[in-house]
Design a protein around this motif. Structure first.
Motif, PDB file in Angstrom:
ATOM      1  N   SER A  55      -9.352  -1.550   2.943  1.00  0.00           N
ATOM      2  CA  SER A  55      -8.104  -2.285   3.217  1.00  0.00           C
ATOM      3  C   SER A  55      -7.821  -3.308   2.124  1.00  0.00           C
ATOM      4  O   SER A  55      -6.691  -3.450   1.657  1.00  0.00           O
ATOM      5  CB  SER A  55      -8.187  -3.032   4.554  1.00  0.00           C
ATOM      6  N   VAL A  56      -8.856  -4.057   1.730  1.00  0.00           N
ATOM      7  CA  VAL A  56      -8.648  -5.098   0.710  1.00  0.00           C
ATOM      8  C   VAL A  56      -8.409  -4.464  -0.665  1.00  0.00           C
ATOM      9  O   VAL A  56      -7.539  -4.899  -1.425  1.00  0.00           O
ATOM     10  CB  VAL A  56      -9.819  -6.110   0.709  1.00  0.00           C
ATOM     11  N   ARG A  89      -8.242 -21.368   5.285  1.00  0.00           N
ATOM     12  CA  ARG A  89      -9.173 -20.353   5.792  1.00  0.00           C
ATOM     13  C   ARG A  89     -10.561 -20.496   5.202  1.00  0.00           C
ATOM     14  O   ARG A  89     -11.555 -20.259   5.859  1.00  0.00           O
ATOM     15  CB  ARG A  89      -8.626 -18.962   5.500  1.00  0.00           C
ATOM     16  N   GLU A 141      -2.785 -21.175   2.702  1.00  0.00           N
ATOM     17  CA  GLU A 141      -3.563 -20.466   3.716  1.00  0.00           C
ATOM     18  C   GLU A 141      -5.009 -20.261   3.243  1.00  0.00           C
ATOM     19  O   GLU A 141      -5.949 -20.390   4.009  1.00  0.00           O
ATOM     20  CB  GLU A 141      -2.889 -19.112   3.989  1.00  0.00           C
ATOM     21  N   GLY A 142      -5.166 -19.957   1.955  1.00  0.00           N
ATOM     22  CA  GLY A 142      -6.503 -19.746   1.395  1.00  0.00           C
ATOM     23  C   GLY A 142      -7.367 -20.992   1.572  1.00  0.00           C
ATOM     24  O   GLY A 142      -8.528 -20.903   1.970  1.00  0.00           O
ATOM     25  N   ARG A 147       0.824  -1.217   0.000  1.00  0.00           N
ATOM     26  CA  ARG A 147       0.000   0.000   0.000  1.00  0.00           C
ATOM     27  C   ARG A 147       0.855   1.263   0.000  1.00  0.00           C
ATOM     28  O   ARG A 147       0.354   2.350  -0.217  1.00  0.00           O
ATOM     29  CB  ARG A 147      -0.927  -0.004   1.229  1.00  0.00           C
ATOM     30  N   ALA A 171      -1.747 -10.115  -1.308  1.00  0.00           N
ATOM     31  CA  ALA A 171      -3.203 -10.034  -1.178  1.00  0.00           C
ATOM     32  C   ALA A 171      -3.603 -10.227   0.273  1.00  0.00           C
ATOM     33  O   ALA A 171      -2.844 -10.778   1.069  1.00  0.00           O
ATOM     34  CB  ALA A 171      -3.874 -11.106  -2.040  1.00  0.00           C
ATOM     35  N   GLY A 172      -4.756  -9.754   0.618  1.00  0.00           N
ATOM     36  CA  GLY A 172      -5.306  -9.981   1.954  1.00  0.00           C
ATOM     37  C   GLY A 172      -6.812 -10.062   1.810  1.00  0.00           C
ATOM     38  O   GLY A 172      -7.392  -9.359   0.982  1.00  0.00           O
ATOM     39  N   SER A 223     -17.196  -2.926   7.028  1.00  0.00           N
ATOM     40  CA  SER A 223     -16.983  -1.489   7.267  1.00  0.00           C
ATOM     41  C   SER A 223     -16.293  -0.876   6.055  1.00  0.00           C
ATOM     42  O   SER A 223     -15.653  -1.584   5.264  1.00  0.00           O
ATOM     43  CB  SER A 223     -16.134  -1.278   8.525  1.00  0.00           C
ATOM     44  N   VAL A 278     -16.925 -11.763   5.114  1.00  0.00           N
ATOM     45  CA  VAL A 278     -17.768 -10.972   6.007  1.00  0.00           C
ATOM     46  C   VAL A 278     -19.079 -10.621   5.281  1.00  0.00           C
ATOM     47  O   VAL A 278     -19.048 -10.289   4.090  1.00  0.00           O
ATOM     48  CB  VAL A 278     -17.009  -9.700   6.474  1.00  0.00           C
ATOM     49  N   ILE A 284      -4.792  -3.214  -0.599  1.00  0.00           N
ATOM     50  CA  ILE A 284      -3.746  -4.246  -0.689  1.00  0.00           C
ATOM     51  C   ILE A 284      -3.778  -4.918  -2.070  1.00  0.00           C
ATOM     52  O   ILE A 284      -2.767  -5.002  -2.764  1.00  0.00           O
ATOM     53  CB  ILE A 284      -3.920  -5.315   0.407  1.00  0.00           C
ATOM     54  N   ASN A 309     -13.731   0.918   6.114  1.00  0.00           N
ATOM     55  CA  ASN A 309     -12.280   0.739   6.240  1.00  0.00           C
ATOM     56  C   ASN A 309     -11.854  -0.685   5.854  1.00  0.00           C
ATOM     57  O   ASN A 309     -10.801  -0.888   5.248  1.00  0.00           O
ATOM     58  CB  ASN A 309     -11.828   1.066   7.669  1.00  0.00           C
TER      59      ASN A 309
HETATM   60  C1  HXC Z   1     -14.449  -8.150   8.994  1.00  0.00           C
HETATM   61  C2  HXC Z   1     -12.338  -7.289   9.147  1.00  0.00           C
HETATM   62  C3  HXC Z   1     -11.801  -8.591   9.268  1.00  0.00           C
HETATM   63  C4  HXC Z   1     -12.690  -9.698   9.252  1.00  0.00           C
HETATM   64  C5  HXC Z   1     -10.187  -7.164   9.358  1.00  0.00           C
HETATM   65  N1  HXC Z   1     -11.300  -6.455   9.197  1.00  0.00           N
HETATM   66  N2  HXC Z   1     -10.452  -8.476   9.393  1.00  0.00           N
HETATM   67  N3  HXC Z   1     -13.650  -7.067   8.997  1.00  0.00           N
HETATM   68  N4  HXC Z   1     -14.013  -9.427   9.112  1.00  0.00           N
HETATM   69  N5  HXC Z   1     -12.263 -10.952   9.378  1.00  0.00           N
HETATM   70  C6  HXC Z   1     -11.419  -5.012   9.151  1.00  0.00           C
HETATM   71  C7  HXC Z   1     -10.950  -4.369  10.418  1.00  0.00           C
HETATM   72  O1  HXC Z   1     -11.947  -4.426  11.428  1.00  0.00           O
HETATM   73  C8  HXC Z   1     -10.682  -2.941   9.951  1.00  0.00           C
HETATM   74  O2  HXC Z   1     -11.868  -2.213   9.780  1.00  0.00           O
HETATM   75  C9  HXC Z   1     -10.139  -3.166   8.545  1.00  0.00           C
HETATM   76  O3  HXC Z   1     -10.576  -4.462   8.138  1.00  0.00           O
HETATM   77  C10 HXC Z   1      -8.641  -3.121   8.519  1.00  0.00           C
HETATM   78  O4  HXC Z   1      -8.159  -4.095   9.404  1.00  0.00           O
HETATM   79  P1  HXC Z   1      -6.659  -4.065   9.938  1.00  0.00           P
HETATM   80  O5  HXC Z   1      -6.438  -5.317  10.666  1.00  0.00           O
HETATM   81  O6  HXC Z   1      -6.392  -2.764  10.585  1.00  0.00           O
HETATM   82  O7  HXC Z   1      -5.853  -3.987   8.569  1.00  0.00           O
HETATM   83  P2  HXC Z   1      -4.521  -4.635   8.194  1.00  0.00           P
HETATM   84  O8  HXC Z   1      -3.662  -4.919   9.362  1.00  0.00           O
HETATM   85  O9  HXC Z   1      -3.938  -3.839   7.146  1.00  0.00           O
HETATM   86  O10 HXC Z   1      -4.977  -6.049   7.637  1.00  0.00           O
HETATM   87  C11 HXC Z   1      -5.353  -6.225   6.325  1.00  0.00           C
HETATM   88  C12 HXC Z   1      -6.336  -7.390   6.234  1.00  0.00           C
HETATM   89  C13 HXC Z   1      -5.798  -8.614   6.953  1.00  0.00           C
HETATM   90  C14 HXC Z   1      -6.638  -7.670   4.792  1.00  0.00           C
HETATM   91  C15 HXC Z   1      -7.599  -6.897   6.913  1.00  0.00           C
HETATM   92  O11 HXC Z   1      -6.741  -9.675   6.903  1.00  0.00           O
HETATM   93  C16 HXC Z   1      -4.501  -9.072   6.392  1.00  0.00           C
HETATM   94  O12 HXC Z   1      -3.498  -8.387   6.501  1.00  0.00           O
HETATM   95  N6  HXC Z   1      -4.429 -10.244   5.807  1.00  0.00           N
HETATM   96  C17 HXC Z   1      -3.152 -10.701   5.205  1.00  0.00           C
HETATM   97  C18 HXC Z   1      -3.145 -12.148   5.172  1.00  0.00           C
HETATM   98  C19 HXC Z   1      -4.306 -12.684   4.395  1.00  0.00           C
HETATM   99  O13 HXC Z   1      -5.404 -12.174   4.400  1.00  0.00           O
HETATM  100  N7  HXC Z   1      -4.078 -13.753   3.698  1.00  0.00           N
HETATM  101  C20 HXC Z   1      -5.156 -14.339   2.950  1.00  0.00           C
HETATM  102  C21 HXC Z   1      -4.554 -14.924   1.780  1.00  0.00           C
HETATM  103  S1  HXC Z   1      -5.609 -16.208   1.244  1.00  0.00           S
HETATM  104  P3  HXC Z   1     -12.410  -1.171  10.887  1.00  0.00           P
HETATM  105  O14 HXC Z   1     -13.678  -0.635  10.319  1.00  0.00           O
HETATM  106  O15 HXC Z   1     -12.619  -1.973  12.134  1.00  0.00           O
HETATM  107  O16 HXC Z   1     -11.340  -0.129  11.048  1.00  0.00           O
HETATM  108  C22 HXC Z   1      -6.783 -15.466   0.377  1.00  0.00           C
HETATM  109  C23 HXC Z   1      -7.837 -16.379  -0.076  1.00  0.00           C
HETATM  110  C24 HXC Z   1      -9.150 -15.903   0.378  1.00  0.00           C
HETATM  111  O17 HXC Z   1      -6.747 -14.310   0.128  1.00  0.00           O
HETATM  112  C25 HXC Z   1      -9.332 -16.007   1.850  1.00  0.00           C
HETATM  113  C26 HXC Z   1     -10.729 -15.606   2.231  1.00  0.00           C
HETATM  114  C27 HXC Z   1     -10.998 -15.759   3.682  1.00  0.00           C
END
Ligand code: HXC
Length: 281
Positions: A131-132, A224, A220-221, A87, A114-115, A125, A119, A135, A127
């Motif tokens: 965030s997604v 999860r 991980e995908g 980002r 990716a992240g 939200s 939900v 990223i 935010n």
């Molecule tokens: C709802 C969520 C959430 C969840 C985070 N948020 N996780 N909302 N359900 N499970 C919300 C937070 O409340 C916040 O909003 C906003 O997202 C940002 O969250 P942060 O934790 O501050 O952001 P950040 O640290 O930058 O994290 C980014 C992320 C996180 C995308 C949210 O999940 C991440 O970094 N993931 C990286 C690893 C990852 O996702 N790998 C997946 C790869 S596999 P508010 O409003 O509260 O401020 C893949 C396949 C698909 O992609 C998988 C599907 C499940």
């Protein structure tokens, strides 16, 4: 655990059809390179002769993944750079500059960071949505932007065999689906971004393509998304099994090697036809 004298067996991540050394002197820059899919893609390219730089948010993970990938080939140079958030343009520019000063350039880019999370739309939200998008989509754009000058140089240096960018997308946005609005919108944007690069940079020797993996086992995908439903999932995939990193790697090699010269602006789905019957990720 693998080591320089006991590396991961290549047949577990790459087909035998690819000749050794096809990527000799090529340099790969990969975001999300500590993740299951991208680290394996880079391992395959390094095994076939490339050197690489992988970047990620977590420093330890990036350095450990780089050390592991380097065992794929004696003499391989693999740089792991942490504290890089896609980002942030300045993080990417600094990583690109380290890659170029250490390894000598950038020929292939894999934009894989990716992240995501599942939900319900009503609970998503602003935010979280942002965030997604930031990223997956902005991160892909930032990666392309930060590496573009080097890709152009590579395309000029290796006509028909350099200057390649590969985005890692998904299949979920072909129809849309519940619980993943942020992912659907972001990945649709990634596909569109790749097509635009293909059109505008094609005349300058660059190719841009997308790989859209299905459910890839052991990642991980997979864990999860389908933690308790793996058996059911396998039964539904038309090809009769989940995908493997080897499947994704073979598609990656095809697109980045010189046989992929005329393949530009495409999406290569690697999912055993799963999305066609509604199994999408
Ligand atoms: C709802 C969520 C959430 C969840 C985070 N948020 N996780 N909302 N359900 N499970 C919300 C937070 O409340 C916040 O909003 C906003 O997202 C940002 O969250 P942060 O934790 O501050 O952001 P950040 O640290 O930058 O994290 C980014 C992320 C996180 C995308 C949210 O999940 C991440 O970094 N993931 C990286 C690893 C990852 O996702 N790998 C997946 C790869 S596999 P508010 O409003 O509260 O401020 C893949 C396949 C698909 O992609 C998988 C599907 C499940």
């Amino acid at each position: 655990m693998e080591s320089a004298t006991n590396p991961i067996a290549p047949e577990s991540y790459i087909s035998k059809v690819w000749p050794q050394g096809i990527f000799k002197d090529r340099i790969v820059f990969c975001t999300g390179g500590s993740g299951d899919i991208c680290s394996s893609q880079v391992r395959a390219l390094v095994y076939l002769g490339a050197n690489a730089c992988i970047v990620g948010r977590n420093k330890d993970k990036a350095e450990r993944a780089a050390a592991s990938i380097a065992t794929a080939r004696p003499g391989a140079q693999v740089l792991g750079i942490g504290n890089v958030d896609v980002r942030k343009m300045e993080d990417l520019e600094s990583a690109v500059s380290k890659c170029v000063s250490t390894l000598g350039g950038i020929d292939f880019v894999i934009a894989g960071a990716a992240g995501n999370f599942l939900v319900p739309l009503v609970q998503l939200s602003t935010n979280a949505f942002k965030s997604v998008i930031d990223i997956d989509l902005m991160g892909s754009w930032n990666t392309a932007k930060a590496t573009m000058a080097h890709l152009l140089k590579s395309a000029a240096k290796y006509p028909g065999a350099g200057g390649r960018i590969l985005f890692i997308s998904a299949t979920l946005h072909y129809t849309g689906g519940p619980l993943n609005t942020q992912g659907v919108v972001a990945k649709a944007g990634v596909d569109a971004l790749s097509a635009q690069l293909a059109i505008e940079l094609g005349p300058r020797g660059i190719t841009a393509n997308v790989i859209a993996p299905g459910v890839i086992e052991g990642t991980e995908g997979e864990k999860r998304l389908f933690k308790d439903a793996r058996g059911e999932m396998v039964k539904r995939v038309p090809t009769g099994r989940l995908g493997t990193v080897r499947d994704v790697n073979n598609a990656t090699i095809f697109l980045l090697s010189d046989v992929g010269d005329y393949i530009n602006g495409t999406v290569q789905v690697v999912d055993g036809a799963a999305w066609r019957i509604g199994v999408q990720v």
